[in-house]
Write a protein that holds these residues in place. Structure first.
Motif, short mmCIF file in Angstrom:
data_model
loop_
_atom_site.label_atom_id
_atom_site.label_comp_id
_atom_site.label_asym_id
_atom_site.label_seq_id
_atom_site.Cartn_x
_atom_site.Cartn_y
_atom_site.Cartn_z
N UNK A 240 0.82 -1.21 0.00
CA UNK A 240 0.00 0.00 0.00
C UNK A 240 0.86 1.26 0.00
N UNK A 241 1.90 1.27 0.80
CA UNK A 241 2.66 2.50 1.02
C UNK A 241 3.99 2.57 0.26
N UNK A 242 4.52 1.40 -0.11
CA UNK A 242 5.84 1.37 -0.72
C UNK A 242 6.96 1.46 0.30
N UNK A 243 6.61 1.45 1.59
CA UNK A 243 7.60 1.58 2.66
C UNK A 243 7.58 0.33 3.55
N UNK A 244 8.67 0.16 4.29
CA UNK A 244 8.79 -0.98 5.19
C UNK A 244 8.03 -0.72 6.49
N UNK A 245 7.30 -1.72 6.96
CA UNK A 245 6.73 -1.65 8.30
C UNK A 245 7.86 -1.85 9.29
N UNK A 246 7.94 -0.98 10.29
CA UNK A 246 9.04 -1.03 11.24
C UNK A 246 8.53 -1.44 12.62
N UNK A 247 9.38 -2.12 13.37
CA UNK A 247 9.03 -2.59 14.71
C UNK A 247 9.84 -1.84 15.76
N UNK A 248 9.16 -1.40 16.79
CA UNK A 248 9.84 -0.80 17.94
C UNK A 248 10.58 -1.88 18.72
N UNK A 249 9.99 -3.08 18.77
CA UNK A 249 10.63 -4.21 19.46
C UNK A 249 10.06 -5.51 18.92
N UNK A 250 10.92 -6.52 18.87
CA UNK A 250 10.51 -7.88 18.50
C UNK A 250 10.84 -8.79 19.67
N UNK A 251 9.82 -9.47 20.18
CA UNK A 251 10.00 -10.33 21.36
C UNK A 251 9.65 -11.77 21.04
#
Length: 424
Positions: A240-251
């Motif tokens: 949809x956006x052409x951008x990467x979804x980013x994570x504040x933290x991965x647990x």
């Protein structure tokens, strides 16, 4: 004679108190398959406790499950294994969220299944909102299932607070609903009743638990896990956006954050049981190369690098104390601003990985001959944000089941259970 007996008991008690290793057990595929116990599990745990049911060594269960509270998981394990397990011995995929206090007072959207509100509040979140609440407030957003579309159109009676973060506990039941509404929240900066604005980037923080692409239950083949849901969310957002979804933290495994939290619980358990020496070696037992083994090896690398930095700093400080003008400590060396500050510093020096053959890992298909070559050619099922490193997929040991794993570790540590059991 009484003096001799008392002396022998004292010597045995000293042996118990010098335990310097602990166990990190995965659950699915190691102790159970779905709801069915693996026969070797109960046998293994009879070797880990004395006649009073007290553990001879520190034990923590590290699972990527996130659909219940720690106490419920502890009760399930107690029933399955026939030994008393406390909630302080359980690390759920969402447990490290307790350390993210800066989000606890914010309004957060929580996604998953099970008692998600109870879980969120237990972790410290004061204003959690569920997908169901969001859907009920904005019924026009969930349109995939024609049978659930609203018959009468109306504006929401009450506006929800602005959502400031998204917390993904685990895979939901209705994927299409959760995917749609989470995307709405991300594209509106937390105001899903308003139109999308793709210019809002970076989006509000996303914290995700459990990156397992697949997991093993009673079926003959692995099933989709929360990692598969995350793949869908990431790709929809990018499409949809052409951008990467980013994570504040991965647990959850294989995150270092999860292993650091598990080691913290090991230290607490050792302190309560009055084991006198620091726990130096962790043995992580799992069935999944991409999560259990990768994570244990990644944490081992972190521990080795941390201890190497500590030795380097000690040498620099020694030079400073000796008056060497060339030896200085940078601010980054003196102050660690990462998540490690939330817990006491790690004391372990190594984390050893032990792979069992009762779950996701199949020795007949994954490692037929040349171990190093076959692992390096394996399709990487780990999360997008974790670099594929073949070395991290190589277990320190491969054993048939968890009972064999316990026997091996006791042998490596020269740990005599019969002597220890008689003194507790």
């Amino acid at each position: 004679m009484c003096v001799v007996m008392e002396l022998m008991k004292y010597i045995f008690s000293l042996q118990v108190n010098v335990t310097t290793f602990g166990f990190l057990f995965d659950i699915d595929g190691v102790l159970v398959r779905g709801k069915t116990p693996i026969p070797a599990a109960k046998k293994a745990f009879q070797k880990l406790v004395n006649s009073q049911g007290q553990f001879l060594v520190p034990v923590v269960f590290v699972t990527n499950a996130g659909n219940c509270l720690r106490q419920k998981k502890a009760d399930q394990l107690s029933h399955i294994l026939g030994v008393p397990i406390s909630q302080d011995q359980v690390v759920m995929s969402h447990s490290p969220l307790r350390m993210f206090r800066r989000y606890h007072d914010k309004c957060v959207l929580v996604s998953g299944q099970g008692p998600v509100l109870d879980i969120a509040k237990y972790l410290g979140f004061c204003q959690p909102i569920t997908i169901d609440t969001l859907r009920e407030t904005y019924p026009l957003l969930d349109m995939v299932d024609h049978d659930r579309r609203p018959k009468v159109l109306h504006s929401p009676a009450v506006e929800l607070p602005k959502i400031e973060a998204v917390v993904l506990f685990g895979e939901p039941v209705r994927w299409e609903t959760n995917l749609q509404l989470i995307i709405d929240v991300l594209l509106t900066s937390g105001c899903p009743g308003k139109p999308h604005h793709q210019a809002n980037y970076p989006h509000i923080p996303v914290l995700a638990c459990n990156m397992d692409l697949m997991w093993v239950a009673e079926a003959q083949s692995p099933r989709f896990g929360h990692g598969t849901f995350m793949v869908c969310l990431e790709n929809i957002y990018k499409k949809i956006t052409g951008k990467e979804l980013k994570y504040e933290a991965l647990m959850g495994k294989p995150s270092e954050l999860t292993y650091h939290y598990a080691e913290y619980l090991i230290r607490m358990q050792a302190a309560q049981s009055q084991w006198k020496k620091p726990i130096q070696i962790l043995y992580a037992i799992g069935d999944n190369l991409m999560t259990d083994i990768y994570g244990a090896n990644l944490y081992n690398r972190y521990l080795e690098e941390k201890n190497s930095r500590k030795s380097s700093k000690a040498r620099i400080r020694a030079k400073v104390a000796a008056g060497s003008s060339a030896a200085t400590l940078s601010q980054d060396d003196e102050i660690d601003h990462t998540w490690q500050n939330e817990l006491a510093p790690a004391t372990a020096t190594n984390c050893r990985s032990v792979l069992v053959c009762t779950g996701v890992y199949n020795p007949h298909t994954e490692l037929p001959s040349d171990t190093r070559k076959s692992i390096s050619e394996t399709v990487f099922h780990g999360h997008r944000d974790f670099r594929f490193d073949p070395a991290l997929l190589e277990p320190d040991h491969i054993v048939p089941d968890v009972d064999a794993a316990v026997d091996l570790i006791f042998q490596l540590e020269n740990f005599a259970t019969n002597q220890h059991s008689s003194t507790m």
